[in-house]
Motif scaffolding. Structure first.
Motif, mmCIF file in Angstrom:
data_model
loop_
_atom_site.group_PDB
_atom_site.id
_atom_site.type_symbol
_atom_site.label_atom_id
_atom_site.label_comp_id
_atom_site.label_asym_id
_atom_site.label_seq_id
_atom_site.Cartn_x
_atom_site.Cartn_y
_atom_site.Cartn_z
ATOM 1 N N GLN A 1 0.737 -1.193 0.083
ATOM 2 C CA GLN A 1 0.129 -0.047 -0.042
ATOM 3 C C GLN A 1 0.810 1.196 -0.273
ATOM 4 O O GLN A 1 1.833 1.420 0.492
ATOM 5 N N GLY B 1 -18.631 7.265 -2.129
ATOM 6 C CA GLY B 1 -17.852 6.891 -3.294
ATOM 7 C C GLY B 1 -16.830 7.835 -3.403
ATOM 8 O O GLY B 1 -16.781 8.858 -2.870
ATOM 9 N N TYR C 1 -14.108 -3.142 -11.639
ATOM 10 C CA TYR C 1 -13.194 -3.380 -10.408
ATOM 11 C C TYR C 1 -13.956 -3.364 -9.473
ATOM 12 O O TYR C 1 -14.856 -2.726 -9.003
ATOM 13 N N TYR D 1 -13.281 -3.031 -4.890
ATOM 14 C CA TYR D 1 -12.483 -2.825 -3.875
ATOM 15 C C TYR D 1 -13.375 -3.037 -2.566
ATOM 16 O O TYR D 1 -14.532 -2.563 -2.551
ATOM 17 N N GLN E 1 -13.157 -1.504 1.307
ATOM 18 C CA GLN E 1 -12.751 -0.514 2.165
ATOM 19 C C GLN E 1 -13.340 -0.808 3.516
ATOM 20 O O GLN E 1 -14.480 -0.514 3.951
ATOM 21 N N LEU F 1 -8.177 -0.889 7.541
ATOM 22 C CA LEU F 1 -7.515 -1.635 6.393
ATOM 23 C C LEU F 1 -7.318 -0.975 5.278
ATOM 24 O O LEU F 1 -6.590 -1.255 4.476
ATOM 25 N N GLY F 2 -7.820 0.445 4.904
ATOM 26 C CA GLY F 2 -8.069 0.891 3.868
ATOM 27 C C GLY F 2 -8.588 0.417 2.752
ATOM 28 O O GLY F 2 -9.272 -0.543 2.630
ATOM 29 N N LEU F 3 -8.200 1.042 1.499
ATOM 30 C CA LEU F 3 -9.043 0.358 0.163
ATOM 31 C C LEU F 3 -8.136 -0.702 -0.239
ATOM 32 O O LEU F 3 -7.122 -0.539 -0.671
ATOM 33 N N GLN F 4 -8.717 -1.997 -0.417
ATOM 34 C CA GLN F 4 -7.990 -2.955 -1.047
ATOM 35 C C GLN F 4 -8.722 -3.428 -2.306
ATOM 36 O O GLN F 4 -9.928 -3.814 -2.339
ATOM 37 N N PHE F 5 -7.625 -3.927 -3.247
ATOM 38 C CA PHE F 5 -8.303 -4.168 -4.490
ATOM 39 C C PHE F 5 -8.839 -5.595 -4.284
ATOM 40 O O PHE F 5 -8.056 -6.552 -3.772
ATOM 41 N N LEU G 1 -17.168 -1.068 3.393
ATOM 42 C CA LEU G 1 -17.952 -0.687 2.308
ATOM 43 C C LEU G 1 -17.365 -1.014 0.936
ATOM 44 O O LEU G 1 -16.074 -1.288 1.050
ATOM 45 N N LEU H 1 -16.850 -1.027 -3.009
ATOM 46 C CA LEU H 1 -16.786 -0.055 -3.996
ATOM 47 C C LEU H 1 -16.644 -0.793 -5.324
ATOM 48 O O LEU H 1 -15.757 -1.449 -5.403
ATOM 49 N N TYR I 1 -13.458 5.021 -12.533
ATOM 50 C CA TYR I 1 -14.968 5.845 -11.939
ATOM 51 C C TYR I 1 -15.499 5.017 -11.027
ATOM 52 O O TYR I 1 -15.916 3.815 -11.154
ATOM 53 N N PHE I 2 -15.705 5.561 -9.733
ATOM 54 C CA PHE I 2 -16.401 4.845 -8.577
ATOM 55 C C PHE I 2 -17.676 5.123 -8.547
ATOM 56 O O PHE I 2 -18.125 6.056 -8.599
ATOM 57 N N GLY I 3 -18.369 4.095 -8.084
ATOM 58 C CA GLY I 3 -19.770 4.334 -7.599
ATOM 59 C C GLY I 3 -19.932 4.567 -6.077
ATOM 60 O O GLY I 3 -18.838 4.720 -5.467
ATOM 61 N N PRO I 4 -21.095 4.710 -5.650
ATOM 62 C CA PRO I 4 -21.312 5.180 -4.311
ATOM 63 C C PRO I 4 -20.887 4.139 -3.208
ATOM 64 O O PRO I 4 -20.907 4.504 -2.115
ATOM 65 N N ARG J 1 -22.682 -0.589 1.600
ATOM 66 C CA ARG J 1 -22.259 -0.895 2.955
ATOM 67 C C ARG J 1 -22.632 -2.183 3.426
ATOM 68 O O ARG J 1 -23.862 -2.224 3.607
#
Lengths: 111, 114
Positions: free
Chosen positions: A3, A42, B33, B35, B37, B41-45, B88, B90, B104-107, B110
């Motif tokens: 990261q 988002g 894609y 992801y 969140q 742990l942050g945003l993970q692919f 969350l 995404l 480009y991400f969606g909302p 959750r």
């Protein structure tokens, strides 16, 4: 961890001031992008800079990229209360299109 | 032009159940894609689909799976839900992923696992 790292983790400024956020990464990249996230919603794409570019502007945003130092910075000039959000850098590695995100900077702009 | 849409916005499940999350990309985008969140742990692919095929997968167990339909929409399935799957989720879309286009991400959806 692969990261990216961002600093500061949190930044609080007054309206009208400039905000600078930094991002460091560990691998070779094709591009680096900055995103904004409001209150766990988002992500909104702000700007993309390619590995062969050094600086890019978009409105009040200025992004720099130093591939020799594996770092990027995002400058928001003349900040507004509406800029309050979390800001993430994300980079695409040379081996594919997945984005690796930094840990984010929480920016608070006080009116 | 409509952006990336995701459904449902919120989902509550219990441990052991299955969750299905849906995503519709921007018209003309073929790559989708996913992801995660999670707090702390942050945003993970998670997954990347392009032209109906799985192209890349993040470091997640096999109970995370998905697919992409002929209309490029996508589904993420999480089986045997665990408490730590609460996050969350995404979805993002882009033009052909191999050209490193902007995502480009969606909302987001959750997911809460009780």
């Amino acid at each position: 961890s692969q990261q990216g790292e961002e600093d500061p983790q949190a930044l609080s400024i007054q309206e009208g001031e400039n905000a600078t956020m930094n991002c460091s990464y560990k691998t070779s990249i094709n591009n680096l992008q900055w995103y904004r996230q409001n209150s766990g919603r988002g992500l909104v794409h702000l700007i993309l800079i390619r590995s062969n570019e050094r600086e890019k502007h978009s409105g009040r945003l200025r992004v720099t990229l130093d591939t020799s130092k594996k770092s990027s910075s995002l400058l928001i000039t003349a900040s507004r209360a509406a800029d309050t959000a979390s800001y993430f850098c994300a980079y695409g590695e040379t081996s594919g299109s997945r984005l690796t995100f930094g840990e984010g900077t929480q920016l608070t702009v006080n009116p | 032009e409509a952006g990336v849409t995701q459904s449902p916005t919120h989902l509550i499940k219990t441990r052991g159940q299955q969750a299905t999350l849906r995503c519709s990309p921007i018209s003309g985008h073929t790559s989708v894609y996913w992801y995660q969140q999670a707090l702390g742990l942050g945003l993970q692919f998670l997954l990347w689909y392009d032209e109906g095929e799985e192209r890349n997968r993040g470091n997640f167990p096999p109970r995370f799976s998905g697919r992409q339909f002929p209309n490029y929409s996508s589904e993420l399935n999480v089986n045997a839900l665990e408490l730590e799957d609460s996050a969350l989720y995404l979805c993002a879309s882009s033009l052909a992923g191999y050209r490193e286009e902007t995502q480009y991400f969606g909302p987001g959806t959750r997911l809460l696992v009780l």
